[in-house]
Design a protein around this motif. Sequence first.
Motif, mmCIF file in Angstrom:
data_model
loop_
_atom_site.group_PDB
_atom_site.id
_atom_site.type_symbol
_atom_site.label_atom_id
_atom_site.label_comp_id
_atom_site.label_asym_id
_atom_site.label_seq_id
_atom_site.Cartn_x
_atom_site.Cartn_y
_atom_site.Cartn_z
ATOM 1 N N LEU A 175 -8.955 -5.545 -6.067
ATOM 2 C CA LEU A 175 -7.845 -6.267 -5.449
ATOM 3 C C LEU A 175 -7.933 -7.751 -5.791
ATOM 4 C CD1 LEU A 175 -5.364 -5.887 -3.588
ATOM 5 C CD2 LEU A 175 -6.858 -6.469 -1.659
ATOM 6 N N GLU A 182 2.463 -3.107 4.780
ATOM 7 C CA GLU A 182 1.361 -2.278 5.255
ATOM 8 C C GLU A 182 1.833 -0.870 5.578
ATOM 9 O OE1 GLU A 182 -1.257 -0.839 5.593
ATOM 10 O OE2 GLU A 182 -2.486 -2.190 6.809
ATOM 11 N N TYR A 224 -7.460 2.668 -4.787
ATOM 12 C CA TYR A 224 -8.442 2.473 -3.712
ATOM 13 C C TYR A 224 -9.519 3.558 -3.706
ATOM 14 C CZ TYR A 224 -6.129 6.054 -0.841
ATOM 15 O OH TYR A 224 -5.613 7.233 -0.376
ATOM 16 N N VAL A 269 -8.063 -0.569 3.829
ATOM 17 C CA VAL A 269 -7.138 -1.247 2.927
ATOM 18 C C VAL A 269 -6.622 -2.532 3.583
ATOM 19 C CG1 VAL A 269 -4.939 -1.065 1.710
ATOM 20 C CG2 VAL A 269 -6.509 0.884 1.736
ATOM 21 N N ILE A 291 -1.148 -0.650 -4.194
ATOM 22 C CA ILE A 291 -2.414 0.024 -3.905
ATOM 23 C C ILE A 291 -2.066 1.499 -3.738
ATOM 24 C CG2 ILE A 291 -4.361 0.231 -2.309
ATOM 25 C CD1 ILE A 291 -3.874 -2.674 -1.482
ATOM 26 N N TYR A 319 2.351 -8.852 2.481
ATOM 27 C CA TYR A 319 1.750 -7.517 2.398
ATOM 28 C C TYR A 319 2.609 -6.543 3.178
ATOM 29 C CZ TYR A 319 -1.529 -3.648 3.092
ATOM 30 O OH TYR A 319 -2.104 -2.400 3.138
ATOM 31 N N LEU A 350 -12.570 -1.376 -4.102
ATOM 32 C CA LEU A 350 -11.283 -1.899 -3.639
ATOM 33 C C LEU A 350 -11.265 -3.420 -3.605
ATOM 34 C CD1 LEU A 350 -8.496 -1.565 -2.329
ATOM 35 C CD2 LEU A 350 -9.638 -1.154 -0.143
ATOM 36 N N GLU A 351 -12.278 -4.041 -2.990
ATOM 37 C CA GLU A 351 -12.273 -5.499 -2.828
ATOM 38 C C GLU A 351 -12.255 -6.184 -4.194
ATOM 39 O OE1 GLU A 351 -14.209 -3.484 -1.149
ATOM 40 O OE2 GLU A 351 -13.772 -3.843 0.963
ATOM 41 N N SER A 400 0.846 -1.191 0.000
ATOM 42 C CA SER A 400 0.000 0.000 0.000
ATOM 43 C C SER A 400 0.879 1.239 0.000
ATOM 44 C CB SER A 400 -0.954 -0.015 1.198
ATOM 45 O OG SER A 400 -0.255 -0.149 2.404
#
Lengths: 333, 333
Positions: free
Chosen positions: A209, A222, A200, A228, A178, A220, A205-206, A154
């Motif tokens: 992704l 973060e 995003y 997110v 993202i 990931y 988003l879902e 992200s």
Amino acid sequence: MHTTVNRQILLVSRPQGEVQTDNFRLVETPLAPLAAGQVRVRNHFLSVDPYMRGRMNEGKSYAPPHPLDTVMLGGTVGEVVASENAAFQVGDAVSGFDGWQEFGTSDGGSLKKVDTTAIPLSAYLGVAGMPGVTAWVGLRHIIGAKAGETVVVSAASGAVGSVVGQLAKQSGCRVVGIAGGPEKCRLVTETFGFDACVDYKAGQLEADLAAATPDGIDGYFENVGGVVLDAVLERMNAFGRIAVCGMIAGYDGQPMPLKRPSLILTARLKVQGFIVSEHLDLWPRALEEITGLLAAKRLHYRESVAQGLEKAPEALIGLLKGRNLGKQVVKLI
Amino acid sequence: MHTTVNRQILLVSRPQGEVQTDNFRLVETPLAPLAAGQVRVRNHFLSVDPYMRGRMNEGKSYAPPHPLDTVMLGGTVGEVVASENAAFQVGDAVSGFDGWQEFGTSDGGSLKKVDTTAIPLSAYLGVAGMPGVTAWVGLRHIIGAKAGETVVVSAASGAVGSVVGQLAKQSGCRVVGIAGGPEKCRLVTETFGFDACVDYKAGQLEADLAAATPDGIDGYFENVGGVVLDAVLERMNAFGRIAVCGMIAGYDGQPMPLKRPSLILTARLKVQGFIVSEHLDLWPRALEEITGLLAAKRLHYRESVAQGLEKAPEALIGLLKGRNLGKQVVKLI
């Protein structure tokens, strides 16, 4: 002729929610003559980083709150303009942690000479500095991404995220960023070479992704938290690893709950927070790989440059709202 | 004379929220003669465990949902009553995974002979079985508790939690349990020797937990989730480790958000979910330590015993509501 006045930005109040420019004040301070052992640096660039938001708060965090009525903290790069310290010569290019001021005066303990023949000075605040090493530690040490795995990042267009993704590509991963908005997403795929980027702000988003991670997510990185993180958690594969580097979404004090922590159990995830300054043993390896890739032009970066010391507060506010592209710096000279 | 009828409990529907007895049905099934290589075990005890709730759901979890209209899954201990398999003799005491039925018939592949001279048969479902090894893996492998650290365990009076705390005491830790009600808390401190126990039903979880952990919390063995996890997170020390073993609070499908995930970053925590069956390499070491401590009477356990196969569903429902004390088993003989 030597300048005798320093301009500095002080932190004078703590934000109630979002940072405001009046949390800061610009002051002029006389420059004292150097004492024995001291070094004076004319800063060329100031660093502006997300972690600063946390240091502006009073509350419990990994570091004590930055004290009010002192120079705002932060990384700096510049040139030695006076030295009473044998380890530094006038003209040396150095990185340091002098904060938001034009001149830094210190015993040199936190200064590090940098080589600007192949790497521009400002890059030592970004890809070749703390943000780059942060990316390396999170990806190589916490996530341990392996070829064939899918890694999601992200804040992917930012100083840290852009390096995470490029390093993961070097390791043979599928890399999905993202980011907020089409301009950032273009930067992520076209300049930084990610396989895909999910915007995003596009409102799905879902679904986006899921489309970008057909084999789920193994690692990931973060940087943001909030919705997110919730969306990514739902797609984590068994034994996935999450390196928690930042949670910008929560810096302003709003509670940002995690919707389904039970996924940590059901997917047997490892979720680990880290602070790059607590992994000093890894810095040399990290910088060796990063500077090697930079020299080979296999690692790209982008900067947002604000002009002039007085623009630093606005630059930070913009960063926290995601208005920057790549590493945010303030150019003083 | 051989019994020719087996009584079994089938899972016949999936719970909508809380488990109900009518999610199960008791049936009688004829016992076929053994084929070559088969073993028949008369089960003496059935195991009742929190993980079963997850297997009753349809949704994504670490294991596929248990299929409807089949014998409810679960660990068992019993005695071989017939054998066409050279590896097992009539009279052998064995542990297995035959599920909720009086007789298990198999090729013996998942049966393990157990020694009941020093350790009672039922204990192989608890302290000397899967729950005990779960405690060991979480504490020794994920948390890695060191002398002088503070370790907190939720569901502290249960089959897993009680072992976690006792092992942590062996390592020189300060050990604090969290349990529901004064009776469980007494068991935790008096029988299991924890330094303190917080009764989360007493209405002042945060204050009581703070009083019981004056130096903060370094390791947390998570069995419940929800508000207990929120309260513990607030007291985690830097570099704390959380082993996520169960989240009973969320099994019934209610969302149980985590209030402040940003603490994972600010305290640089490691939060890791694990399933004991995925750490088979650690079982021998775990059982060696546990059986050694049991033989030396330095490891204590408690059982809640339900009488008769038909009581198994109620025993599970009671366990999920926290009505058991220690390991819940069903005694068949």
